[in-house]
Each structure stands twice: as structure tokens, then as C-alpha cells.
Design an enzyme around this catalytic site. Sequence first.
Site, mmCIF file in Angstrom:
data_model
loop_
_atom_site.group_PDB
_atom_site.id
_atom_site.type_symbol
_atom_site.label_atom_id
_atom_site.label_comp_id
_atom_site.label_asym_id
_atom_site.label_seq_id
_atom_site.Cartn_x
_atom_site.Cartn_y
_atom_site.Cartn_z
ATOM 1 N N PHE A 203 -0.118 39.937 9.197
ATOM 2 C CA PHE A 203 -0.880 38.620 8.755
ATOM 3 C C PHE A 203 -0.128 37.649 8.949
ATOM 4 C CE2 PHE A 203 -3.954 35.885 6.492
ATOM 5 C CZ PHE A 203 -4.947 36.871 6.538
ATOM 6 N N ILE B 241 -0.433 31.914 3.303
ATOM 7 C CA ILE B 241 -0.839 30.575 3.246
ATOM 8 C C ILE B 241 -2.167 30.289 2.579
ATOM 9 C CG2 ILE B 241 -1.117 28.741 4.969
ATOM 10 C CD1 ILE B 241 0.431 30.413 7.166
ATOM 11 N N THR C 109 -9.787 29.359 -1.057
ATOM 12 C CA THR C 109 -10.145 30.143 -2.287
ATOM 13 C C THR C 109 -8.825 30.353 -3.055
ATOM 14 O OG1 THR C 109 -9.807 32.273 -1.204
ATOM 15 C CG2 THR C 109 -12.007 30.973 -1.156
ATOM 16 N N HIS D 2 -7.446 33.135 -3.354
ATOM 17 C CA HIS D 2 -6.992 34.511 -2.803
ATOM 18 C C HIS D 2 -5.311 34.557 -2.679
ATOM 19 C CE1 HIS D 2 -7.339 38.554 -1.049
ATOM 20 N NE2 HIS D 2 -7.183 38.025 0.148
ATOM 21 N N ARG E 27 9.639 27.042 7.156
ATOM 22 C CA ARG E 27 10.539 28.009 6.534
ATOM 23 C C ARG E 27 10.502 29.325 7.499
ATOM 24 N NH1 ARG E 27 8.164 24.756 3.400
ATOM 25 N NH2 ARG E 27 8.955 24.332 1.274
HETATM 26 N N1 INI Z 1 -2.176 38.402 3.742
HETATM 27 C C1 INI Z 1 -1.047 37.762 4.184
HETATM 28 O O1 INI Z 1 0.042 38.507 4.305
HETATM 29 N N2 INI Z 1 -0.954 36.326 4.134
HETATM 30 C C2 INI Z 1 -2.222 35.662 3.514
HETATM 31 O O2 INI Z 1 -2.156 34.445 3.711
HETATM 32 C C3 INI Z 1 -3.636 36.391 3.233
HETATM 33 N N3 INI Z 1 -4.515 35.822 3.139
HETATM 34 O O3 INI Z 1 -4.473 34.490 2.850
HETATM 35 O O4 INI Z 1 -5.714 36.340 3.061
HETATM 36 C C4 INI Z 1 -3.180 37.652 3.487
HETATM 37 N N4 INI Z 1 -4.258 38.656 3.049
HETATM 38 C C5 INI Z 1 -4.630 40.009 3.458
HETATM 39 C C6 INI Z 1 -3.923 40.850 2.277
HETATM 40 O O5 INI Z 1 -2.564 40.689 2.366
HETATM 41 C C7 INI Z 1 -4.424 42.389 2.715
HETATM 42 O O6 INI Z 1 -3.766 42.655 3.822
HETATM 43 C C8 INI Z 1 -5.673 42.582 2.765
HETATM 44 O O7 INI Z 1 -6.325 42.056 1.210
HETATM 45 C C9 INI Z 1 -6.076 44.269 2.543
HETATM 46 O O8 INI Z 1 -5.542 44.745 1.566
#
Ligand code: INI
Length: 153
Positions: free
Chosen positions: A22, A82, A86, A88, A127
Site C-alpha cells: 500500500f 497516510i 476518515t 481509518h 520521510r
Molecule cells: N494500508 C497502508 O499500509 N497504508 C494506508 O495508508 C492505508 N489506508 O490508509 O487505508 C492502508 N490500508 C490497508 C490496510 O493496511 C489493510 O491492508 C487492509 O485493511 C486489509 O486488511
Amino acid sequence: MMELNWTLEAGGIRFAIVVSRFNTFITEQLVKGAVDCIERHGGSSDQITLARVPGANELPLVADRLAASGKFDAVIALGAVIRGATPHADLINSQVSKSLAQVSVARGVPVINSVICADNIEQAIERAGTKAGNKGWDGAQAAMEMATLCRKL
Ligand code: INI
């Protein structure tokens, strides 16, 4: 007072890196920084095992498997969370950092939390090898220090 001192060297340390895909344009820069740091401290790519996971949420499980395997002296977790509209990202950040710390203590292996927690993309870029250094490089340095210290304890 007896202080444990040593020079920072990567030679002989077995590193595992777990990185999330991600925000991959950021996280790949963290991998580059970590590998560069290890190589500039006398290590080589033969000493590094790399595992990729979908997102930061998946880092703790794989860090745990790597730490439990007995094959590594340190595990470096790399990711980039990031903030969006929301909460999240905040939930991910607190869960992931707690879980990585728990894995480290439970398994007795240094697990380095090099997950960028940024308010926006610009902060994350800063970073990942620009204005504010490279969190992957920092994580590799911490891994070296902790692996060496743990051997002496
Ligand atoms: N995962 C990240 O590594 N960075 C993020 O910014 C992010 N956001 O913001 O949603 C993110 N979401 C996915 C999460 O880590 C899981 O892969 C997903 O929820 C499946 O379990």
C-alpha cells in the site's frame, strides 16, 4: 559503570524486512534506504530476506512468523500510512505499532517499527529519502544496533 559499546556493523546479522505494498511508491523507497544502509555498514544482500504484504495491517502477522522462525536477528517492518478523510489511518497506526512491539517482546527478537505515519503525501515523501531522511535507513540502523546489543545481553 560498565557500558556496552560497539561499532555499528551489519556483518553477520541476518535481517528480515517485511514491507507493505500500500502506498508502494513510498514503501519501495524505504526498502532501498534499508538495503543501502545495511550495505554501507558492511552487509550484503545475501543477509536480507524480503517479504511483501498488502498493507500495514498485515505487517504484524508476517513480522511474527519471521521472528518466530529463529532465522533472523532482527525484523524491520516498513510501511506508509497516510491520513485520509476518515479515522481509518489512525486505527491502523495504533494497532500496528502496538502489535509490532508485542511481537518483539514475545519472540525476543528486535522488531523495528519503520512505518511512516503521515498527515499527507508530502510528509510521507519527506520521510522516504528526501527532506526528512529515509525511515527505511533509520530502521536498518536501529535493527543493527538492537541485534548487536541483544547478542551481548
Ligand atoms: N494500508 C497502508 O499500509 N497504508 C494506508 O495508508 C492505508 N489506508 O490508509 O487505508 C492502508 N490500508 C490497508 C490496510 O493496511 C489493510 O491492508 C487492509 O485493511 C486489509 O486488511
